[in-house]
Design a protein around this motif. Structure first.
Motif, PDB file in Angstrom:
ATOM      1  N   SER A  35      -8.055  10.258  11.190  1.00 23.49           N
ATOM      2  CA  SER A  35      -8.154  10.695   9.793  1.00 23.49           C
ATOM      3  C   SER A  35      -7.404  12.001   9.570  1.00 23.49           C
ATOM      4  CB  SER A  35      -9.618  10.884   9.409  1.00 23.49           C
ATOM      5  OG  SER A  35     -10.318   9.682   9.544  1.00 23.49           O
TER       6      SER A  35
ATOM      7  N   LEU B 264      -8.496   3.038   8.705  1.00 19.05           N
ATOM      8  CA  LEU B 264      -8.195   4.306   8.035  1.00 19.05           C
ATOM      9  C   LEU B 264      -8.571   4.250   6.550  1.00 19.05           C
ATOM     10  CD1 LEU B 264      -6.853   7.066   8.681  1.00 19.05           C
ATOM     11  CD2 LEU B 264      -4.744   6.099   7.839  1.00 19.05           C
ATOM     12  N   LEU B 265      -8.313   3.117   5.904  1.00 15.86           N
ATOM     13  CA  LEU B 265      -8.600   2.979   4.478  1.00 15.86           C
ATOM     14  C   LEU B 265     -10.030   2.527   4.199  1.00 15.86           C
ATOM     15  CD1 LEU B 265      -5.287   1.256   3.284  1.00 15.86           C
ATOM     16  CD2 LEU B 265      -5.882   3.688   3.169  1.00 15.86           C
TER      17      LEU B 265
ATOM     18  N   VAL C  91      -6.130  -5.801   3.653  1.00 12.45           N
ATOM     19  CA  VAL C  91      -4.906  -5.018   3.851  1.00 12.45           C
ATOM     20  C   VAL C  91      -3.703  -5.949   3.896  1.00 12.45           C
ATOM     21  CG1 VAL C  91      -3.664  -3.504   5.456  1.00 12.45           C
ATOM     22  CG2 VAL C  91      -6.086  -3.122   5.017  1.00 12.45           C
TER      23      VAL C  91
ATOM     24  N   GLN D 125       0.277   4.283  -0.581  1.00 15.75           N
ATOM     25  CA  GLN D 125      -0.333   5.497  -0.034  1.00 15.75           C
ATOM     26  C   GLN D 125      -0.063   5.647   1.472  1.00 15.75           C
ATOM     27  OE1 GLN D 125      -2.018   2.910  -1.408  1.00 15.75           O
ATOM     28  NE2 GLN D 125      -4.119   2.778  -0.667  1.00 15.75           N
ATOM     29  N   LEU D 126       0.461   4.628   2.102  1.00 16.56           N
ATOM     30  CA  LEU D 126       0.764   4.719   3.541  1.00 16.56           C
ATOM     31  C   LEU D 126       1.984   5.591   3.819  1.00 16.56           C
ATOM     32  CD1 LEU D 126       0.115   1.079   4.785  1.00 16.56           C
ATOM     33  CD2 LEU D 126      -1.358   3.088   4.992  1.00 16.56           C
TER      34      LEU D 126
ATOM     35  N   VAL E 214      -4.761   0.427   9.943  1.00 14.15           N
ATOM     36  CA  VAL E 214      -4.659   0.791   8.524  1.00 14.15           C
ATOM     37  C   VAL E 214      -5.972   0.458   7.829  1.00 14.15           C
ATOM     38  CG1 VAL E 214      -3.541   0.185   6.339  1.00 14.15           C
ATOM     39  CG2 VAL E 214      -2.156   0.670   8.352  1.00 14.15           C
TER      40      VAL E 214
ATOM     41  N   TRP F 118       0.845  -1.200   0.000  1.00 14.96           N
ATOM     42  CA  TRP F 118       0.000   0.000   0.000  1.00 14.96           C
ATOM     43  C   TRP F 118       0.878   1.248   0.000  1.00 14.96           C
ATOM     44  CZ3 TRP F 118      -5.053  -0.971  -0.575  1.00 14.96           C
ATOM     45  CH2 TRP F 118      -5.508  -2.239  -0.248  1.00 14.96           C
TER      46      TRP F 118
ATOM     47  N   LEU G 142     -11.259  -0.557   4.750  1.00 11.30           N
ATOM     48  CA  LEU G 142     -11.193  -1.907   4.192  1.00 11.30           C
ATOM     49  C   LEU G 142     -11.237  -2.938   5.315  1.00 11.30           C
ATOM     50  CD1 LEU G 142      -8.230  -1.299   1.722  1.00 11.30           C
ATOM     51  CD2 LEU G 142     -10.651  -1.431   1.125  1.00 11.30           C
TER      52      LEU G 142
END
Length: 142
Positions: free
Chosen positions: A86, A127-128, A135, A60-61, A124, A58, A130
């Motif tokens: 967030s 936050l995403l 993840v 974007q982390l 995570v 991921w 999912l």
């Protein structure tokens, strides 16, 4: 008249022993040896390992701040192991892992590494938006 006490030297003489006779003071191991790392540093390393493992999948982390705090600031009935915050306009998204609650729930370094990774994956995922299994496919299997 002779003085029975010799005059004081201008420079202080080196100490030959410590004050209370306990032996040499100072670090037991050099800084390169894992023994010299504190529990907090070892815990941060576990979190960093978990984050690096997830960042490969991921990307974007890289914009998310991962923080380790000793204990949560709020008094709740259940003590959280982590928290996802967030992003807002003036600060990036943040994932917090609480060190002491995780340490209390584990017996050794291997258990601690597994629990830290589970906490990071869960936060995570939150936050995403999912599921933790999406993840990290190995979530809950180790």
């Amino acid at each position: 008249m002779d003085s029975p006490v010799p005059p004081h030297p201008s420079e202080p003489r080196p100490r030959r022993r410590d004050r209370h006779g306990r032996g040499m003071r100072g670090p037991v191991a050099p800084p390169q040896v894992p023994l010299s790392a504190s529990r907090a540093e070892n815990f941060r390393d576990l979190v960093q390992d978990s984050v690096e493992r997830l960042e490969r999948r991921w990307p974007q982390l890289t914009d998310v701040d991962f923080v380790v705090l000793d204990v949560p600031g709020t008094q709740e009935e259940t003590v959280p192991l982590g928290q996802a915050v967030s992003a807002e306009k003036d600060r990036p998204a943040q994932i917090v892992v609480y060190r002491r609650p995780v340490e209390i729930r584990t017996k050794n370094r291997d258990e601690r590494a597994l629990l830290v990774h589970e906490v990071v994956v869960e936060q995570v995922a939150e936050l995403l938006g999912l599921a933790p299994e999406s993840v990290d496919p190995r979530y809950g299997q180790e």
